[in-house]
Design a protein around this motif. Structure first.
Motif, PDB file in Angstrom:
ATOM      1  N   ARG A 269     -12.685 -70.154 100.984  1.00 25.86           N
ATOM      2  CA  ARG A 269     -13.989 -69.959 101.612  1.00 25.86           C
ATOM      3  C   ARG A 269     -14.073 -70.728 102.933  1.00 25.86           C
ATOM      4  NH1 ARG A 269     -18.865 -68.042  99.185  1.00 25.86           N
ATOM      5  NH2 ARG A 269     -20.710 -68.634 100.326  1.00 25.86           N
ATOM      6  N   THR A 270     -13.529 -71.931 102.931  1.00 27.19           N
ATOM      7  CA  THR A 270     -13.553 -72.751 104.143  1.00 27.19           C
ATOM      8  C   THR A 270     -12.850 -72.022 105.289  1.00 27.19           C
ATOM      9  OG1 THR A 270     -13.371 -74.656 102.676  1.00 27.19           O
ATOM     10  CG2 THR A 270     -13.033 -75.053 105.006  1.00 27.19           C
ATOM     11  N   MET A 271     -11.641 -71.517 104.999  1.00 31.05           N
ATOM     12  CA  MET A 271     -10.865 -70.852 106.036  1.00 31.05           C
ATOM     13  C   MET A 271     -11.524 -69.544 106.463  1.00 31.05           C
ATOM     14  SD  MET A 271      -8.447 -72.753 106.877  1.00 31.05           S
ATOM     15  CE  MET A 271      -7.538 -74.171 106.335  1.00 31.05           C
ATOM     16  N   MET A 272     -12.092 -68.827 105.492  1.00 29.47           N
ATOM     17  CA  MET A 272     -12.755 -67.567 105.830  1.00 29.47           C
ATOM     18  C   MET A 272     -13.898 -67.809 106.801  1.00 29.47           C
ATOM     19  SD  MET A 272     -12.430 -64.437 105.488  1.00 29.47           S
ATOM     20  CE  MET A 272     -11.293 -64.190 104.148  1.00 29.47           C
ATOM     21  N   MET A 273     -14.572 -68.946 106.643  1.00 30.81           N
ATOM     22  CA  MET A 273     -15.694 -69.244 107.527  1.00 30.81           C
ATOM     23  C   MET A 273     -15.216 -69.453 108.965  1.00 30.81           C
ATOM     24  SD  MET A 273     -18.735 -69.026 106.918  1.00 30.81           S
ATOM     25  CE  MET A 273     -18.866 -69.139 105.136  1.00 30.81           C
TER      26      MET A 273
ATOM     27  N   LEU B 218     -20.687 -75.437 112.686  1.00 31.15           N
ATOM     28  CA  LEU B 218     -21.499 -76.645 112.478  1.00 31.15           C
ATOM     29  C   LEU B 218     -22.521 -76.451 111.370  1.00 31.15           C
ATOM     30  CD1 LEU B 218     -21.991 -77.836 116.146  1.00 31.15           C
ATOM     31  CD2 LEU B 218     -20.523 -78.821 114.394  1.00 31.15           C
ATOM     32  N   ILE B 219     -23.131 -75.260 111.315  1.00 32.70           N
ATOM     33  CA  ILE B 219     -24.118 -75.013 110.251  1.00 32.70           C
ATOM     34  C   ILE B 219     -23.441 -75.098 108.890  1.00 32.70           C
ATOM     35  CG2 ILE B 219     -25.561 -73.235 109.179  1.00 32.70           C
ATOM     36  CD1 ILE B 219     -26.290 -72.357 112.042  1.00 32.70           C
ATOM     37  N   THR B 220     -22.249 -74.516 108.778  1.00 29.72           N
ATOM     38  CA  THR B 220     -21.559 -74.551 107.487  1.00 29.72           C
ATOM     39  C   THR B 220     -20.849 -75.883 107.263  1.00 29.72           C
ATOM     40  OG1 THR B 220     -19.626 -73.552 108.506  1.00 29.72           O
ATOM     41  CG2 THR B 220     -21.152 -72.072 107.404  1.00 29.72           C
ATOM     42  N   GLY B 221     -20.791 -76.709 108.292  1.00 31.93           N
ATOM     43  CA  GLY B 221     -20.170 -78.022 108.124  1.00 31.93           C
ATOM     44  C   GLY B 221     -18.655 -77.986 108.131  1.00 31.93           C
ATOM     45  N   VAL B 222     -18.066 -76.851 108.530  1.00 33.75           N
ATOM     46  CA  VAL B 222     -16.603 -76.761 108.532  1.00 33.75           C
ATOM     47  C   VAL B 222     -16.017 -77.486 109.743  1.00 33.75           C
ATOM     48  CG1 VAL B 222     -14.639 -75.186 108.675  1.00 33.75           C
ATOM     49  CG2 VAL B 222     -16.577 -74.621 107.230  1.00 33.75           C
TER      50      VAL B 222
END
Lengths: 400, 453
Positions: free
Chosen positions: A56-60, A275-279
């Motif tokens: 999920r992190t990478m997909m973001m 930034l919104i997702t914090g990634v």
């Protein structure tokens, strides 16, 4: 979805250890775990786990890259048309569909080659080591084409990707173990191995080489700026430059350059998503911009040369500065890993990028080299931050 | 003097199934278990054999490396069986409880008249000592060390945690005696750390101790967090800790001369039909507590809380140190990636990262979480996420990496002496890598204990 699940269930026994297709287990597992979050449960320690995983992190990050990709495709199409007609003043927003289509024909093969070669190699290493695909390359595979000039031969992209994945990542142990940014390794490899295909004024617009219009140059903003440092500047003075490349056009990205880098606007949309997702790390992004601005202002103060006097804000919107700050410098594996370290890392990265860009005539752009240099320095920065913590702990014993 | 410490980092995991404040006293379960596995690092030697009859307080086994340390039976009856595992390792000592509970001879004593040595000898002999744990290493305290302070946390901030204000209502006298005993055990201070939000007279009236208030999210109630903010441990120093409910058992012993090893536990979790409090004996059979109260049939039983507890079967026994039983759904099913899986909207997932919409949902929403890991194990890629839930002046990822690579110097430098596995429970929860961080820290502590202490 029960149907798909049943198919996977049926196939699974063929791929377990000792079964017929045991060797292909990593491939099977990769596909299965993409389609379904696996039924792994906690065995030790905390019985519940957070929903996040690396997929999920990478997909973001890939989602955050989509604005750059779409704009890059359009921009590539536009400049291809410009090269074909030999008219740099072609209206930007006309003939949109046509440009987008032409851009797609140029950019999509780059993406296919990058993913094809990279994932192929990752699978081979996965099979050798007996693990499924680790997601790191999903982002690298998208970043590599976006950092390429539109006219780069496809085989070069393939060679560069192979080099980056093997030498930049897999020999260190794979995703999470690399020392320098994988996508930038690919770009740096081409930059030094095939400099004629990666710089100059022939490569940025597809079809520049074959255009029949005499005297047409496909130079970029940075290429033109660099001539201020030579005997034969393209423009008489800075005003000539700023009217050719206005600040707003540069910000939106209506200038030639590598496929995905030109639009600061698209990069900022991506930055918002990260930034919104914090990634993405705000510390790194912000300090990188501050570092670049600081160097730009310092050069303004020194003055004495049109390039030195270029308004500092310009440096942030031309070239790959924004793209590098947002997508490259923030790669958590190769960046500094401590909170304080990230600030230092970003600031020095931005500073160096502009320093190399302006003062080194051999390299019109300095962002790639600055980030690679900071990747190498990041462990040193972290070392001092961590040593500070250790010293604080030792001091407690002495005062106690 | 009380001081207020605010903890800014951390995470309150909002789970469904908090225990109602209703208490039911259960009779002794037919079989009671004392398991040497509940005491980390213990090397037990048996003192009883199958068929022996025992009274409450009779020793069952002792520690080979520290022979004074005895482990006693909390119930009287006969030794039904001794269950052994591989290499004849003792796993469980099972006691069949008798109708009439008989106590081993003992008498009430005024702890303030006992010297520190007399008190230690007494507590070791009558089975009270295992309640006292030490930092570093997080094992039963070594009675030969001099602790620089003793810490007691009067509240538990972990998910679905029991409320000690409710559990210990009316036990003021035993509690005070317990604290008096602790004061005899150390030349340093005894710290009682209470919840700033849920202040009760029960704790704030305790005399002879230093009272500190803690505010903030979990792990504000963890004694490790409290030690770090009040009096951090340096190399060569020892701090002792004890759970507040266990302290009441100690206080009660000195007031009555009898070992009354009953405790009130919270039965909680989304799969429990009537979550509430039960008063049971240590080592009780779980089935007796859980029968008829579990909703699903595909569940995980946890003795302790969801972050640090032990996985059990329904016919297993309550852990020695546990004040809670949690029942949550098992998660061993596939989840299609776009609906419930890794790329779904994820309104049902509770996440500390903003990759899931948890942060947009109202704070009152409670979640049902299962035991699925929600992903496979990976290398450390994401940085900065552990720091957000780890309120220590320690670099968590670097310390975990040092533990994983068995780097003893690295662990010492980075602060391994200050931490216990439970301090890393939240890190383990939020970590993208799905690495079993508590286990890695435990292994690291074991190496340090062997090589450096």
């Amino acid at each position: 979805m029960k149907f798909l699940e049943n198919i996977l269930h049926k196939m699974e026994p063929n791929f377990v250890k000792g079964a017929k297709y045991e060797k292909w287990n990593p491939l099977f597992e990769t596909i299965a775990t993409f389609a379904f979050t696996p039924k792994l449960v906690t065995t030790k320690g905390a019985h519940i786990r957070d929903g996040v995983d690396l997929k999920r992190t990478m997909m973001m990050v890939i989602i955050a890259l989509i604005p750059c990709l779409l704009f890059g495709i359009y921009n590539t199409g536009h400049w291809q048309m410009v090269a074909e007609l030999g008219n740099r003043n072609l209206p930007y927003w006309e003939n949109g569909l046509n440009k987008f289509w032409n851009g797609s024909i140029i950019v999509l093969p780059l993406i296919v080659v990058s993913y094809g070669v990279g994932l192929g190699i990752e699978f081979i290493f996965g099979m050798l080591r007996g693990h499924s695909l680790h997601e790191g390359f999903l982002v690298s595979g998208m970043l590599i084409p976006l950092t390429m000039p539109a006219d780069v031969p496809l085989w070069m992209v393939g060679v560069a990707t192979a080099f980056a994945v093997i030498i930049g990542k897999e020999i260190f142990g794979g995703t999470g173990m690399n020392i320098i940014n994988v996508a930038l390794t690919a770009r740096a490899f081409l930059f030094f191995a095939y400099p004629t295909s990666m710089s100059g004024d022939k490569v940025w617009m597809a079809g520049t080489e074959t255009t029949k219009v005499d005297g047409f140059t496909g130079s970029t903003a940075l290429g033109d700026l660099a001539t201020f440092m030579s005997d034969k500047p393209v423009f008489q003075n800075l005003n000539g430059f700023t009217s050719e490349y206005t600040l707003s056009e540069s910000f939106i990205g209506m200038i030639p350059g590598s496929v995905g880098e030109t639009s600061t606007l698209a990069c900022l949309i991506g930055a918002g998503i990260l930034l919104i997702t914090g990634v993405g790390s705000l510390r790194i992004m912000a300090s990188f911009f501050v570092g670049g601005l600081a160097m730009g202002l310092l050069l303004n103060l020194m003055g004495g040369n049109p390039y030195f006097e270029l308004p500092a804000v310009y440096h942030l919107v031309i070239g790959s500065f924004a793209f590098g700050a947002i997508f490259m410098a923030t790669d958590p594996v190769s960046a500094a890993q401590t909170a304080k370290g990230k600030l230092v890392y970003g600031f020095l990265g931005g500073l160096l990028a502009i320093l190399i860009r302006v003062l080194n005539p051999a390299y019109p752009e300095g962002v790639m080299l600055a980030i690679l240099f900071m990747n190498i320095s990041a462990p040193l920065i972290d070392y001092y931050v961590i040593q500070g913590n250790i010293n604080r702990r030792l001091k407690r014993i002495k005062t106690a | 003097m009380s001081r207020l410490v605010s903890i800014h980092k951390g995470l309150d995991i909002r789970l469904q199934g908090l225990a109602e404040k209703q208490l039911k006293i259960l009779p002794n379960s037919r079989i009671i278990c004392v398991s040497p596995l509940d005491f980390h690092g213990l090397n037990p030697k048996l003192l009883v054999k199958e068929g022996d009859s025992v009274k409450i307080g009779d020793p069952l086994f002792f520690d080979k490396t520290n022979e004074a340390l005895q482990f006693v039976t909390p119930a009287s009856g006969t030794v039904k069986s001794i269950i052994r595992g591989e290499k004849r390792k003792i796993l469980q000592v099972l006691i069949e409880t008798s109708e009439n509970q008989e106590y081993k001879n003992g008498s009430a004593e005024d702890v303030s008249k006992l010297s520190s040595e007399e008190l230690k000898t007494k507590m070791l002999a009558c089975g009270l000592w295992p309640f006292i744990k030490q930092r570093p290493i997080d094992v039963i305290a070594d009675q030969n060390q001099e602790p620089k302070a003793i810490f007691v946390s009067a509240f538990d901030s972990s998910p679905l945690a029991p409320d000690y204000n409710f559990i210990l209502e009316g036990r003021q006298e035993d509690l005070q005696t317990g604290f008096n005993a602790l004061c005899q055990l150390t030349k340093g201070k005894v710290h009682l750390n209470i919840d700033a939000k849920n202040d009760s007279a029960l704790f704030s009236n305790i005399k002879g101790v230093e009272i500190n208030k803690f505010a903030g999210k979990h792990p504000a109630g963890n004694v490790g967090t409290q030690i770090h903010h009040i009096d951090p441990i340096n190399k060569g120093e020892y701090i002792w800790t004890i759970n507040v409910q266990d302290l009441v058992i100690i206080g009660n012993y000195f007031n009555t001369g009898k070992l009354n090893a009953r405790r009130t536990i919270a039965l909680s979790g989304s799969e429990v039909s009537e979550p509430q409090y039960y008063n049971v004996l240590i080592g009780s059979n779980l089935d007796g507590i859980l029968k008829g109260k579990v909703k699903g049939n595909h569940v995980r039983f946890i003795s302790g809380n969801v972050l640090t507890g032990d996985q059990k079967q329904q016919n297993d026994y309550l852990g020695y140190y546990h004040n809670q039983i949690t029942v949550i759904p098992e998660g061993n099913n596939y989840k299609f990636f776009l609906t419930k899986g890794w790329l779904g909207l994820g309104f049902d997932k509770f996440s500390n990262s903003r990759l899931f919409p948890t942060f947009l949902l109202p704070k009152s929403k409670q979640f049902v979480l299962d035991t699925n890991t929600n992903g496979e194990e990976r290398a450390f890629v994401v940085t900065g996420e552990l720091e957000r839930v780890f309120p220590f002046d320690i670099f968590p990822m670097q310390l975990v990496k040092a533990a994983m690579t068995k780097d003893i110097d690295g662990m010492e430098n980075l602060g391994i002496y200050e931490v216990a596995p439970e301090d890393f429970a939240l890190c383990e929860y939020v970590c993208t890598t799905k690495i079993n961080i508590q286990d890695e820290i435990r292994k690291g502590l074991d190496i340090v204990a062997e090589e450096c202490l």
